[in-house]
Design a protein around this motif. Sequence first.
Motif, PDB file in Angstrom:
ATOM      1  N   THR A  16       0.835  -1.214   0.000  1.00  0.00           N
ATOM      2  CA  THR A  16       0.000   0.000   0.000  1.00  0.00           C
ATOM      3  C   THR A  16       0.868   1.262   0.000  1.00  0.00           C
ATOM      4  OG1 THR A  16      -1.415  -1.297   1.468  1.00  0.00           O
ATOM      5  CG2 THR A  16      -2.000   1.027   1.158  1.00  0.00           C
ATOM      6  N   ARG A  17       1.874   1.282   0.871  1.00  0.00           N
ATOM      7  CA  ARG A  17       2.770   2.457   0.975  1.00  0.00           C
ATOM      8  C   ARG A  17       3.421   2.769  -0.373  1.00  0.00           C
ATOM      9  NH1 ARG A  17       3.415   0.284   5.656  1.00  0.00           N
ATOM     10  NH2 ARG A  17       2.889   1.583   7.423  1.00  0.00           N
ATOM     11  N   LEU A  33       0.938   4.151  -2.907  1.00  0.00           N
ATOM     12  CA  LEU A  33       0.679   5.579  -2.639  1.00  0.00           C
ATOM     13  C   LEU A  33       1.851   6.437  -3.106  1.00  0.00           C
ATOM     14  CD1 LEU A  33      -0.942   5.245   0.906  1.00  0.00           C
ATOM     15  CD2 LEU A  33      -2.093   6.052  -1.168  1.00  0.00           C
ATOM     16  N   ARG A  34       3.063   5.930  -2.923  1.00  0.00           N
ATOM     17  CA  ARG A  34       4.252   6.692  -3.341  1.00  0.00           C
ATOM     18  C   ARG A  34       4.286   6.855  -4.868  1.00  0.00           C
ATOM     19  NH1 ARG A  34       9.314   6.726  -4.846  1.00  0.00           N
ATOM     20  NH2 ARG A  34       9.459   4.519  -5.399  1.00  0.00           N
ATOM     21  N   PRO A  92      -1.340  12.025  -8.243  1.00  0.00           N
ATOM     22  CA  PRO A  92      -1.962  12.796  -7.157  1.00  0.00           C
ATOM     23  C   PRO A  92      -3.489  12.768  -7.205  1.00  0.00           C
ATOM     24  CG  PRO A  92      -0.252  14.096  -8.249  1.00  0.00           C
ATOM     25  CD  PRO A  92      -0.367  12.823  -9.014  1.00  0.00           C
ATOM     26  N   HIS A 102      -5.508   2.728   9.090  1.00  0.00           N
ATOM     27  CA  HIS A 102      -6.140   4.031   9.335  1.00  0.00           C
ATOM     28  C   HIS A 102      -5.162   4.953  10.057  1.00  0.00           C
ATOM     29  CE1 HIS A 102     -10.219   4.184   7.976  1.00  0.00           C
ATOM     30  NE2 HIS A 102     -10.511   2.993   8.468  1.00  0.00           N
ATOM     31  N   LEU A 144      -1.435   5.465   7.824  1.00  0.00           N
ATOM     32  CA  LEU A 144      -1.375   5.993   6.450  1.00  0.00           C
ATOM     33  C   LEU A 144      -2.439   7.081   6.237  1.00  0.00           C
ATOM     34  CD1 LEU A 144      -0.861   2.667   4.443  1.00  0.00           C
ATOM     35  CD2 LEU A 144       0.840   4.436   4.868  1.00  0.00           C
ATOM     36  N   PRO A 145      -2.216   8.257   6.798  1.00  0.00           N
ATOM     37  CA  PRO A 145      -3.215   9.321   6.675  1.00  0.00           C
ATOM     38  C   PRO A 145      -3.096  10.052   5.334  1.00  0.00           C
ATOM     39  CG  PRO A 145      -1.391  10.071   8.033  1.00  0.00           C
ATOM     40  CD  PRO A 145      -1.038   8.672   7.587  1.00  0.00           C
ATOM     41  N   ASP A 146      -3.441   9.350   4.248  1.00  0.00           N
ATOM     42  CA  ASP A 146      -3.343   9.930   2.903  1.00  0.00           C
ATOM     43  C   ASP A 146      -4.767  10.117   2.371  1.00  0.00           C
ATOM     44  OD1 ASP A 146      -3.131  10.102   0.000  1.00  0.00           O
ATOM     45  OD2 ASP A 146      -1.059   9.426   0.218  1.00  0.00           O
ATOM     46  N   PRO A 147      -5.154  11.320   1.940  1.00  0.00           N
ATOM     47  CA  PRO A 147      -6.537  11.547   1.487  1.00  0.00           C
ATOM     48  C   PRO A 147      -6.907  10.722   0.246  1.00  0.00           C
ATOM     49  CG  PRO A 147      -5.147  13.471   1.038  1.00  0.00           C
ATOM     50  CD  PRO A 147      -4.337  12.536   1.865  1.00  0.00           C
ATOM     51  N   ARG A 148      -5.913  10.169  -0.456  1.00  0.00           N
ATOM     52  CA  ARG A 148      -6.199   9.357  -1.645  1.00  0.00           C
ATOM     53  C   ARG A 148      -6.516   7.901  -1.285  1.00  0.00           C
ATOM     54  NH1 ARG A 148      -0.780   9.812  -4.647  1.00  0.00           N
ATOM     55  NH2 ARG A 148      -0.162   9.390  -2.480  1.00  0.00           N
ATOM     56  N   LEU A 149      -6.384   7.565   0.010  1.00  0.00           N
ATOM     57  CA  LEU A 149      -6.553   6.173   0.455  1.00  0.00           C
ATOM     58  C   LEU A 149      -7.894   5.971   1.161  1.00  0.00           C
ATOM     59  CD1 LEU A 149      -5.408   3.307   1.077  1.00  0.00           C
ATOM     60  CD2 LEU A 149      -4.453   4.286   3.187  1.00  0.00           C
TER      61      LEU A 149
END
Length: 169
Positions: A39-40, A43-44, A48, A66, A69-74
């Motif tokens: 997942t990380r 996201l990398r 965007p 949760h 990984l506080p990424d708004p795309r996830l």
Amino acid sequence: MLGSIIPSSPFLVRRLLDQVDWARARVIVEYGPGVGTITREILRRMHPDALLVVVETNQDFVAFLHDSLPDPRLQVVHGSAADICDTLVERELESADYVIAGIPFSTMPTPICEAVLRSTHQVLSPSGALLIYQFSPKVLPHLQNVFSEVRHGFEPLNVLPAQLYYCVP
Ligand SMILES: C[S@@+](CC[C@H](N)C(=O)[O-])C[C@H]1O[C@@H](n2cnc3c(N)ncnc32)[C@H](O)[C@@H]1O
């Protein structure tokens, strides 16, 4: 249900994700993210404006993802890959460009394995693909039953060495 308690190696993650056309992918689904090793890296690498929906049956992993990984795309979904059609409909997503899966297909009863694969086929866009890594080749005939083309790869530098399948709808 875990398949392995050791996270995927960087070699496996690279070989798996190098198959994705990152410029084009806008909706990506991951089945069985576990603690988020793949997942990380998704996201990398991802655009965007892209969205990543991860589906995990284990509540502890869901809570961990949760928090870590506080990424708004996830979007982290506590549920099963078997319900992927409903999961996308609930999010008003028409289709997925890629589904990336490391869930243990080889230990699933055949009807459940094929049901997950058929639902996955249903949610993929016509130019999409299912990318799988497995520690056993047992899933291959089921993939060939459902997908029009299945390409095979192998990554030895992982505990355990992994089979990779790139499946075209
Ligand atoms: C081998 S682990 C993969 C962990 C991680 N992706 C990695 O590469 O390190 C498999 C994961 O799939 C999850 N899982 C098993 N069956 C599932 C299903 N039907 N739907 C979603 N997740 C599932 C398990 O809880 C576990 O976290």
